[in-house]
Scaffold this motif. Sequence first.
Motif, short mmCIF file in Angstrom:
data_model
loop_
_atom_site.label_atom_id
_atom_site.label_comp_id
_atom_site.label_asym_id
_atom_site.label_seq_id
_atom_site.Cartn_x
_atom_site.Cartn_y
_atom_site.Cartn_z
N GLY A 1 -16.46 52.92 56.52
CA GLY A 1 -15.91 52.18 57.66
C GLY A 1 -14.90 51.13 57.22
N VAL A 2 -15.22 50.42 56.14
CA VAL A 2 -14.30 49.41 55.61
C VAL A 2 -13.01 50.06 55.14
N ALA A 3 -13.11 51.14 54.36
CA ALA A 3 -11.92 51.78 53.78
C ALA A 3 -11.00 52.32 54.87
N PHE A 4 -11.58 53.00 55.86
CA PHE A 4 -10.74 53.60 56.89
C PHE A 4 -10.06 52.53 57.73
N ALA A 5 -10.80 51.46 58.06
CA ALA A 5 -10.20 50.38 58.85
C ALA A 5 -9.07 49.70 58.09
N LEU A 6 -9.25 49.51 56.79
CA LEU A 6 -8.19 48.88 55.99
C LEU A 6 -6.92 49.73 55.97
N VAL B 1 -5.94 52.12 58.49
CA VAL B 1 -5.30 52.31 59.79
C VAL B 1 -4.79 51.01 60.38
N THR B 2 -5.44 49.88 60.06
CA THR B 2 -4.98 48.62 60.64
C THR B 2 -3.79 48.02 59.91
N ILE C 1 -15.55 46.96 61.47
CA ILE C 1 -15.29 45.59 61.90
C ILE C 1 -14.95 44.71 60.69
N ALA C 2 -15.71 44.87 59.62
CA ALA C 2 -15.44 44.10 58.40
C ALA C 2 -14.06 44.44 57.83
N GLY C 3 -13.73 45.74 57.80
CA GLY C 3 -12.43 46.15 57.27
C GLY C 3 -11.28 45.63 58.11
N ALA C 4 -11.42 45.69 59.44
CA ALA C 4 -10.38 45.19 60.32
C ALA C 4 -10.21 43.68 60.15
N SER C 5 -11.32 42.98 59.94
CA SER C 5 -11.26 41.53 59.73
C SER C 5 -10.56 41.20 58.42
N LEU C 6 -10.87 41.97 57.37
CA LEU C 6 -10.20 41.76 56.09
C LEU C 6 -8.70 42.07 56.20
N ALA C 7 -8.37 43.10 56.96
CA ALA C 7 -6.96 43.43 57.15
C ALA C 7 -6.24 42.32 57.91
N ASN D 1 -11.10 45.33 69.35
CA ASN D 1 -12.19 44.60 68.72
C ASN D 1 -13.45 44.64 69.57
N VAL D 2 -13.28 44.46 70.88
CA VAL D 2 -14.42 44.55 71.80
C VAL D 2 -15.02 45.94 71.74
#
Length: 400
Positions: free
Chosen positions: A21-26, A28-29, A145-151, A249-250
Amino acid sequence: MTDAGLRHGRASLGLSFGVQGVAFALLVTRIPAIQDQYGISDGLLPVFLAAVPILAGAGSVATEKVVARVRPGVVLRWSQPLVLLALLGVGAGREVWHVAVALGVFGLAVGALDASMNMLGVSLQRAYGRSIMLGFHAAYSLGGIAGASLAWAGARWDLSLLGSYLPVVVVLLPAALVGSRWYTEGKGPEDVGAGPGGAGGALSLRLLLPLCLVMSFAYIGDSTVSNWSAKYLQDVLGGSEQLATVPYNVYMVTTLLGRALGDLGVRRFGAVAVVRGGSLLAAGGFAVVAVAPGAWVGMFGFTMLGFGLCVIVPQTFAAAGRMFPGNSDAAVARLNIFNYVGFLVGSPLVGALGDAWSYRGAMLVPMVLVLATLVYARAFGPEPARYGGGHERPHTADVG
């Protein structure tokens, strides 16, 4: 397999879902930053974006063949580090061919990763004798959520892609490798059973097709939210630029909450009822979004979508495992392909309809497709095969 072994296997697989989840979010975001770093034109960008799910589908097909010779845990053990290293390659390159190679490796590896993770999840759920699949996907949502926040933090502090990705990979790569020591394949009574997917039985695409369609419909809905929620809220519903960043995010938070609680619902009411309820709630969410008079009502619709869509995909994988207990790995690998089909179709479909007709009208298309899941809901839990208290067979293991 001991109870402790199953618990360790469940925890390590949950970690794997979270890392993915972290890797994919980092990835695409930070697409705008990737486009800027490599000078990719607006016309060429869709080619790069489409190549990832296409190659992921190829990776999933290849995994079906590989797991006939090696265990899914072996595929997962090596595909997850490859995904993380490919992500690092995306951040480290300078030429267009660098990112093309990195994204190609990412796509192939992520297809193998998604397929093998869900194979192990289905196997562990069978050993537990009750629904735990939603919990794994909740870990993925939490990682997202964590990955998007890091991005967001990387963009906020104006970090380079390499500066954003390197610390994450340095932490997650060793964690994934250590966690892989405890990957476990659960075994249940169905593994020796008969039926259309019994041991040694051929996989029937005719029987699997309803689940394939449901998977596609769910990801068409998901990609609609991922790709169009911000534009829709701002351009159609008149929300501010800042407010337009909120719906996704919601959506992710409600997806996490719904999946975290969803296993309890499956145990109490059965998979069929949960999938029907989720489909109705998601369709209602699209309807609210389509007729919303303003941004805040639209936000409510996206919230409904998160709670509704989140239960469908995990239960689709679980249903494939129940339908073909002796051939569940192949069933999951083929079903996983339709994850990428839905992702590929959803965003262009809504965009084309929005341009040619209206974006409000375009929201009705995923609504109708999600409602079509009701037609196939019975495929999720024939009475003898449901997981959960009062609806299913006795537990084969009580391991918490």
